[in-house]
Design an enzyme around this catalytic site. Structure first.
Site, PDB file in Angstrom:
ATOM      1  N   ARG A   1       0.878  -1.175   0.000  1.00  0.00           N
ATOM      2  CA  ARG A   1       0.000   0.000   0.000  1.00  0.00           C
ATOM      3  C   ARG A   1       0.909   1.217   0.000  1.00  0.00           C
ATOM      4  NH1 ARG A   1       0.332   1.174   5.603  1.00  0.00           N
ATOM      5  NH2 ARG A   1       0.027  -0.676   6.897  1.00  0.00           N
ATOM      6  N   HIS A  50      -1.958   2.946   6.552  1.00  0.00           N
ATOM      7  CA  HIS A  50      -3.028   1.995   6.844  1.00  0.00           C
ATOM      8  C   HIS A  50      -4.384   2.691   6.888  1.00  0.00           C
ATOM      9  CE1 HIS A  50      -5.635  -0.698   9.104  1.00  0.00           C
ATOM     10  NE2 HIS A  50      -5.721   0.215  10.048  1.00  0.00           N
ATOM     11  N   TYR A  95       7.508   3.582  10.551  1.00  0.00           N
ATOM     12  CA  TYR A  95       7.819   2.159  10.383  1.00  0.00           C
ATOM     13  C   TYR A  95       8.294   1.771   8.980  1.00  0.00           C
ATOM     14  CZ  TYR A  95       2.946   2.055   8.677  1.00  0.00           C
ATOM     15  OH  TYR A  95       1.783   2.291   7.986  1.00  0.00           O
TER      16      TYR A  95
END
Lengths: 355, 325
Positions: free
Chosen positions: A260, A264, A273
């Site tokens: 992606r 999220h 991250y």
């Protein structure tokens, strides 16, 4: 030390790719047979989905949508897998899988209403075989198994497909569904979009298995691993799984390795991250750019086509969000009446407090 | 009319509905060939075939999920959870998925499922086989809850549950499966969900209860009658929806009430029933409504369950307390 002869499974599984990042067919025998019109339609839907995603993120930031999970980067898995299905096939999605529902027939304004927390968003029109996105990560995997059991008992040659992510493949429900599908030889397709992260947890911390596709082995079903940024690999894998399912050959677990491009959800910061380098490497595999190159070489698509589709998509999104905004608000009375087929007396009394 | 015990009456209800409606299917762990660990579905697979009555792999959440999927497909699933303590494994599918399906689909889909499970103490079963978990179910919107106390009701309530287009949780007390036989009509009949039954009339106090505790309470009422106290006993039969009207009508007559439940005392159905009595009938009360219940512990191992479970003596003590208030 010599290798024990009864070791179960230690081989890496190969990842199927059909279309290279340069837009070349690299695995001819797996290339789906699509007409020029189908190829253009596929491209249309992918570009439309990307534009809708970009607009939705903006609408979210303006407070005109509620929960929204971005989809850019996953157009090949989402649009491609739905493209490979028949209208009668049933889709049980996870929280990010709205594009599959819309391309399967859910009106876009209802997708927006769902995001805005309006009950009508989930009131799926007759003849559209989908459930709304599931929030409990593995629950829909079981529903697809149960719906597939229904097709089997009714002796109908349709399939139920369900989507979850690499995180979802760790849920107990995931294993229970695979196991049942194996035992009853159900026409189910378990489609795992492995986008490398369950919110922020990387794949390396999700499982010690060599791949998610390996998990099919324990359930006695077929497992395959494909390049999820390659729409042709996706279409091939889903078409093949559907055909096997319709022929009574049972379920398939498809692991599609994808990414992606966005966070999220709108409240998540990818810089905590992921690295820019990693994001850059994945953007080179962009499923839309890849298909565009292929189509341009065939003379089926131009840059102007992309611009035109983007404009169409923007106009459509505007129209549909306005329709969603104009839809009369849901009411507490309506909510109460949706608990049971016939509202019991105690709820009728509680309803009176809100009228 | 045939004489049946509770187990046979439930089986007969399922047989009638399997016969009547081809969309009824039964599944669960061991329900097929052997007819379940308590033989409630015994013979049904033989009669209706493996596509209608079938065994599942041992996985409760999948039993619930399959029920939901089949419900969406137009079937009327009867899903057996082998023992009540195992429902925790399936609670997401029962309470989150099935109970919310109508709501979250804006009325597009429903879940015409019966979840059956045995429960109830006094049979010296293993841990987590007997717990009274009805409070857990009753607190969740969108699911009905049935606990029969006798064979006639069990059959009629089961047929109603199968025909209901919403999910019904049907709890069968282990101690009642073989306890006694009663006359049960052949063929179809229904007992309406949401209607309580006055099993014993009285004018001095109302005992509100359900399941096995109906029998404990009737025994207590028989004892009380020897000292001239006339207790009315109400068998709720359905806990959701709750028939508060029958309860209130009784209290208007007796002005005193107790609630008897096998489940632990706090935050359970008895508390809910008393809250509703307060809302509807407080001016008719001459004394506080008391609870007779299990203590707030985990359900005990078999050694002390007879002391742990509410007894006729404890019911009598509570009745005397409200009468002497």
């Amino acid at each position: 030390m010599s290798k024990i002869p009864y070791e179960v499974y230690t081989e890496e599984v190969e990842t199927l790719s059909v279309l290279s990042p340069d837009g070349e067919i690299v695995n001819k025998e797996y290339a789906p047979k699509l007409t020029d019109d189908q190829l253009k339609e596929l491209m249309y839907r992918m570009v439309f989905t990307r534009t809708w995603d970009e607009r939705a993120i903006n609408l979210g930031r303006q407070g005109r949508l509620g929960f929204y999970a971005p989809v850019s980067g996953q157009e090949a898995t989402m649009v491609g897998s739905e493209f490979a299905l028949d209208k009668e096939d049933f889709i049980c999605p996870g929280y990010r899988d709205m594009p599959q529902l819309v391309w399967h027939g859910l009106p876009l304004y209802q997708a927006f209403l769902y995001s805005r927390g309006h009950q009508h968003g989930g009131e799926i029109p007759e003849g559209v075989n989908v459930l709304m996105p599931q929030i409990i990560i593995g629950a829909q995997v079981l529903h697809a198994m149960g719906i597939a059991m229904g097709y089997k008992l009714k002796k109908q040659k349709h399939v139920a497909i369900t989507y979850t992510g690499d995180g979802g493949s760790s849920e107990g429900d995931f294993y229970e569904a695979l196991n049942y599908a194996g035992v009853y030889k159900l026409p189910t397709i378990f489609f795992v979009q492995n986008n490398g992260y369950a919110i922020t947890t990387p794949f390396s911390k999700q499982t010690a298995a060599l791949s998610i596709a390996h998990k099919a082995v324990a359930a006695g079903i077929r497992g395959v691993k494909i390049d999820g940024m390659d729409v042709f690999a996706v279409i091939h894998a889903v078409q093949e799984a559907a055909e096997r399912a319709r022929n009574g050959e049972g379920a398939t677990l498809i692991e599609a390795v994808t990414y992606r491009f966005r966070p999220h959800s709108l409240s998540d910061d990818t810089s905590k991250y992921r690295t820019k380098e990693e994001e850059g490497q994945w953007s080179e595999k962009d499923p839309i750019a890849r298909l565009a190159k292929y189509l341009e070489k065939k003379g089926l698509w131009t840059e102007e086509d992309t611009v035109r589709v983007k404009e169409e998509a923007k106009a459509k999104v505007n129209e549909e969000i306005k329709k969603a905004e104009k839809t009369e608000k849901m009411t507490v009375a309506g909510l109460i009446d949706s608990m049971f087929e016939t509202t019991p007396k105690h709820l009728e009394e509680q309803k009176a407090d809100f009228q | 009319m045939a004489q049946m015990n509770l187990k046979e009456a439930i089986r007969d209800a399922m047989r009638v509905e399997l016969e009547r409606d081809k969309n009824v299917v039964i599944f669960g762990e061991d329900v097929g060939n052997v007819g379940g660990v308590f033989r409630v579905t015994e013979g049904l697979q033989k009669e209706f075939g493996e596509e209608r009555v079938f065994d599942t792999p041992l996985a409760e959440s999948a039993i619930g999920g399959m029920a939901l999927g089949l419900g969406i497909q137009g079937f009327r699933p009867i899903a057996e959870i082998q023992f009540v303590g195992f429902i925790f494994e399936a609670l997401d599918q029962i309470l989150v998925q099935a109970a919310r399906l109508r709501f979250r689909s804006g009325g597009r889909y429903n879940a015409p499922i019966v979840f059956r499970t045995p429960f109830g103490g006094g049979v010296k079963a293993a841990e987590l086989h007997t717990d009274s978990l009805e409070g857990l179910i009753a607190q969740t919107p969108g699911i009905k809850l049935v606990i029969p106390s006798n064979p006639y009701d069990a059959k009629g309530l089961m047929i109603s549950a199968i025909r209901d287009n919403d999910p019904v949780f049907f709890m069968e007390h282990l101690n009642l499966y073989h306890a006694f036989r009663a006359e049960v009509p052949e063929g179809e009949y229904t007992v309406e969900l949401g209607k309580a039954n006055v099993v014993r009339e009285g004018s001095d106090v109302t005992i509100i209860t359900y399941g096995m505790m109906v029998h404990t309470s009737v025994k207590a009422a028989e004892e009380l009658e020897k000292s001239g106290i006339k207790a009315e006993v109400i068998d709720l039969r359905t806990l959701v929806p709750l028939d508060i009207e029958t309860i209130v009508n009784s209290i208007k007559k007796t002005n005193r009430a107790i609630v008897v439940q096998e489940a632990q005392k706090s935050a359970g159905l008895a508390a809910e029933i008393i809250a509703q009595i307060n809302e509807e009938a407080i001016l008719h009360l001459e004394a506080p409504v008391l609870r007779v219940a299990g203590p707030d512990t985990v359900y005990p191992f078999a050694q002390i369950e007879d002391q742990w479970l509410p007894s006729p003596a404890r019911v009598i003590a509570a009745v005397n307390k409200v009468l002497n208030f």
